[in-house]
Scaffold this active site. Structure first.
Site, PDB file in Angstrom:
ATOM      1  N   GLU A 167       0.813  -1.206   0.000  1.00 10.48           N
ATOM      2  CA  GLU A 167       0.000   0.000   0.000  1.00 10.48           C
ATOM      3  C   GLU A 167       0.850   1.261   0.000  1.00 10.48           C
ATOM      4  OE1 GLU A 167      -2.618  -3.288   1.275  1.00 10.48           O
ATOM      5  OE2 GLU A 167      -0.578  -2.649   1.792  1.00 10.48           O
ATOM      6  N   PHE A 217      -8.949  -3.146   2.472  1.00 12.16           N
ATOM      7  CA  PHE A 217      -9.654  -2.954   3.740  1.00 12.16           C
ATOM      8  C   PHE A 217      -9.163  -1.654   4.360  1.00 12.16           C
ATOM      9  CE2 PHE A 217      -9.729  -7.489   3.062  1.00 12.16           C
ATOM     10  CZ  PHE A 217     -10.959  -7.922   3.540  1.00 12.16           C
ATOM     11  N   ALA A 218     -10.066  -0.872   4.916  1.00 12.15           N
ATOM     12  CA  ALA A 218      -9.664   0.381   5.556  1.00 12.15           C
ATOM     13  C   ALA A 218      -8.639   0.139   6.661  1.00 12.15           C
ATOM     14  CB  ALA A 218     -10.879   1.099   6.136  1.00 12.15           C
ATOM     15  N   HIS A 268      -9.786  -6.582  10.037  1.00 11.84           N
ATOM     16  CA  HIS A 268     -10.479  -6.490   8.745  1.00 11.84           C
ATOM     17  C   HIS A 268     -11.913  -5.994   8.892  1.00 11.84           C
ATOM     18  CE1 HIS A 268      -7.249  -9.382   7.939  1.00 11.84           C
ATOM     19  NE2 HIS A 268      -7.394  -9.140   6.652  1.00 11.84           N
TER      20      HIS A 268
END
Length: 343
Positions: A73, A96-97, A142
């Site tokens: 990321e 996923f945030a 998650h």
């Protein structure tokens, strides 16, 4: 009270779409209209996104514009920031945030601040999409929403759709915006076969493009007794609670739709009418959205406010076991109890 959207005059009969199809519809339209728009993320090409957020895009636009990336990321969000500063309009998906922690510098210190730090010499017209929420037993790493984490920092706009109609209009607006936008979609609302959605997210969606202005909440249900302010999945749980209480309590449900900019006016107008406020959020209670909404109402409508109740996730990691997850995640019964408590 409800503010009107920038709705088009539909030239074709409206279709009913799931939220995932509405999002893809908007992304594809923007990619056709502007070659500078591209999509990047983990499993967004061949797989179509693990929540079907990019289904079909690879077939139409190819690998140069729909790109699978390494599991980094930090790398691909940083690349998106750089591309945006060079005039492109990237859409970068964090699966996923919860995973934002590994690229927080790119989000908080680059994406959000580079326009300011450059004295306006560069813009960062990018969209960061990410899946939020629990309710399907994927445990503490998650299942978070983290709305407050993104909304807290100046420099980014934050979008949280709850219906297919809103999802499409807000996606068009987000991609066209010259500022960075975080677009947070709830997994449970996407309309996936393996993760059934509640009644409500699947709505009529025009074929034509349309935009919904950021910073305009939507009154999803009008009422006179109690205002419930919420967003995402819990719009639908609030609507269910309102129907359960109908006849005894007339509940107004306000869907924030965007957190930044925040529509204080619509929330305050509703509370001035009802005098009672319930704020419902799937994020943690402390230092979060429920406190922010309450503070804005107190600052702007204290004389009208007779009672307030907050319903949110307690300050604990999201449990894996289903009964425990259900215990911490606000349920319809929790919203009903909160509404009754302020009456």
């Amino acid at each position: 009270m409800a503010k009107s959207d920038s709705d088009p005059v539909a030239t074709e009969p409206e279709r009913e779409l799931t939220m995932r199809r509405a999002m893809v519809d908007a992304v594809a339209s923007e990619m056709r209209a502007d070659e500078e728009v591209f999509y990047m993320g983990e499993d967004v090409a061949d797989y179509g996104g693990i929540f079907d957020s990019t289904e079909g895009l690879l077939d139409e636009f190819g690998r140069e514009r729909v790109m699978d990336v390494p599991i980094s990321e930090t790398g691909f969000v940083g690349a998106a920031v750089g591309a945006a500063q060079q005039g492109m309009r990237p859409i970068a998906e964090i699966m996923f945030a919860d995973f934002v922690g590994v690229c927080l510098d790119q989000v908080y210190n680059q994406m959000a601040k580079n326009t300011y730090m450059s004295g306006g010499a560069v813009n960062v017209p990018m969209v960061l999409t990410t899946a939020v929420g629990g309710t399907y037993n994927d445990a503490a790493q998650h299942s978070q929403t983290l709305y407050g984490l993104f909304a807290h920092l100046p420099g980014m706009k934050v979008v949280v759709p709850s219906t297919a109609y809103d999802a499409k209009g807000l996606m068009h607006t987000a991609i066209r915006d010259d500022d960075p936008v975080v677009y947070m979609f709830h997994k449970r609302l996407m309309g996936l076969g393996w993760l059934p959605a509640p009644e409500g997210p699947k709505t009529a969606v025009p074929e034509d493009d349309y935009t919904i202005p950021l910073g305009e909440a939507d009154v999803k249900r009008e009422g006179s007794d109690v205002t419930v302010v919420t967003l995402g999945l819990h719009v639908h749980r609030a609507m269910e609670a309102a129907e359960e209480l109908a006849g005894d309590v007339d509940v107004e449900v306000v869907d924030l739709r965007t957190l930044v900019p925040f529509d204080t006016e619509t929330v305050v107008e509703s509370v001035e009418k009802t005098g009672r406020l319930v704020v419902v959020d799937e994020d943690y209670q402390s230092f979060g959205l429920t406190g922010e909404v309450t503070a804005r109402v107190v600052e702007n409508a204290l004389d009208s406010l007779e009672a307030v109740e907050r319903v949110a996730v307690p300050d604990v990691p999201i449990p894996y076991a289903r009964p425990m997850e259900d215990e911490v995640n606000p349920q319809v019964s929790d919203i009903v109890a909160a509404v009754e408590s302020v009456r």
